[in-house]
Design an enzyme around this catalytic site. Structure first.
Site: not given
Ligand code: NAP
Length: 288
Positions: A22, A24, A73, A94, A109, A134, A158, A210, A257
């Site tokens: 990280s 951070s 989270k 977060n 976020d 989502a 999905r 990613m 991001g």
């Molecule tokens: P999360 O809560 O696990 O949500 C992931 C989402 O993507 C869910 O809707 C999941 O669907 C979907 N998904 C995951 N793998 C998939 C696949 N192979 N095909 C289709 N859909 C898929 O994760 P999150 O915390 O939201 O984070 C998501 C991404 O954002 C990560 O890469 C994270 O590093 C990034 N992020 C960046 C920041 C920033 O500050 N830039 C902040 C937060 C997060 P299902 O629920 O059906 O699995």
């Protein structure tokens, strides 16, 4: 300016697993130092089943606050004594602040993402948005964009783990804001194509692309994109995903991001210290 840990130093940090990569700690410690604040930020590798004990320990140690990242989270929502309105709607925390033993969970976020959009000169007001994902981050973005006046948000996910949550999310936005939200299956290519065609902004908030899965993109082809579209990926590792490259190929303006990361951190910093993070310094030091 010299920087030393004293008997009064307040502890802040990051819980999650993995956390060692990280950025951070760098941005918070640099900011504390620049502003002469007696705080320190550390990383703690905490698995989901260890979160409750870790939070109890941090409370006992009277830390000032902490961030949580995946996979902690959602669970943190149950462990906080209070939730901010955004954290309650999003269902994920977060950032936690400790005030006299009361832990309040926030979600920065969404604010971080909207702030990163401002950097490109884009405001969500009256705009049409296609949002991929989502999960926690997508939900935060969706709620904040609706609250900030987006005209419509089409959420593509999905048909899996988050589907019911996504349905509740769009229902709640339609009930509580003037924004029109609708849920689609990410596999429904014709709806995806037509939604992107009618959108001003396309955001990937899934982890598709990613590291270490850099060869994947959340869209089937760059032909789904048009050049007046702003395309953003909230992934920052790698800095340029395949999705970003596809968008550039089509002549779209793009951003990753990193600034969302910066601004969600800046909001946490403000919550803990009551002061603005020195954004320019942090950008120049770690984000250029
Ligand atoms: P999360 O809560 O696990 O949500 C992931 C989402 O993507 C869910 O809707 C999941 O669907 C979907 N998904 C995951 N793998 C998939 C696949 N192979 N095909 C289709 N859909 C898929 O994760 P999150 O915390 O939201 O984070 C998501 C991404 O954002 C990560 O890469 C994270 O590093 C990034 N992020 C960046 C920041 C920033 O500050 N830039 C902040 C937060 C997060 P299902 O629920 O059906 O699995």
């Amino acid at each position: 300016m010299s920087y030393s840990i004293t008997g009064h130093t307040r502890l802040t940090g990051l819980l999650g697993s993995p956390v060692a990569h990280s950025i951070s700690p760098l941005m918070h410690n640099k900011s504390f130092q620049a502003l002469g604040l007696d705080y320190v930020y550390l990383c703690f590798d905490i698995k989901e089943n260890q979160l409750k004990s870790a939070v109890e320990a941090l409370k006992l140690l009277n830390v000032r606050g902490f961030n949580c990242t995946m996979p902690d989270k959602t669970k943190m929502c149950e462990l906080a004594d209070r939730l901010s309105p955004a954290a309650r709607i999003i269902g994920a925390v977060n950032t936690v602040v400790n005030e006299d033993g009361i832990l309040t969970g926030h979600n920065t976020d969404g604010i971080g993402y909207i702030q990163s959009l401002f950097e490109t000169g884009f405001s969500v007001a009256k705009k049409h948005i296609t949002l991929l994902g989502a999960g926690g981050a997508a939900t935060a973005i969706c709620v904040q964009a609706a609250l900030d006046g987006a005209a419509s948000i089409h959420v593509f996910n999905r048909h899996g783990r988050s589907w019911n949550h996504a349905q509740n999310l769009v229902d709640s936005i339609n009930r509580n804001t003037p924004c029109h939200a609708e849920l689609f299956d990410l596999m429904d290519e014709s709806s995806l194509k037509s939604s992107i065609h009618d959108s001003d902004l396309l955001t990937n908030a899934t982890p598709i692309g990613m590291a270490p899965n850099e060869k994947l993109s959340p869209i089937p082809s760059s032909k789904f994109l048009h050049e007046s579209l702003l395309v953003s990926d909230i992934i920052y590792n790698p800095r340029e995903t395949l999705f970003m490259r596809q968008a550039k190929e089509r002549g779209c303006k793009t951003f990753n991001g990193l600034y969302m990361l910066l601004y969600q951190g800046a909001e946490a910093f403000r919550i803990w210290t009551g002061q603005q993070m020195p954004i320019q310094l942090i950008k120049e030091t770690y984000f250029s």
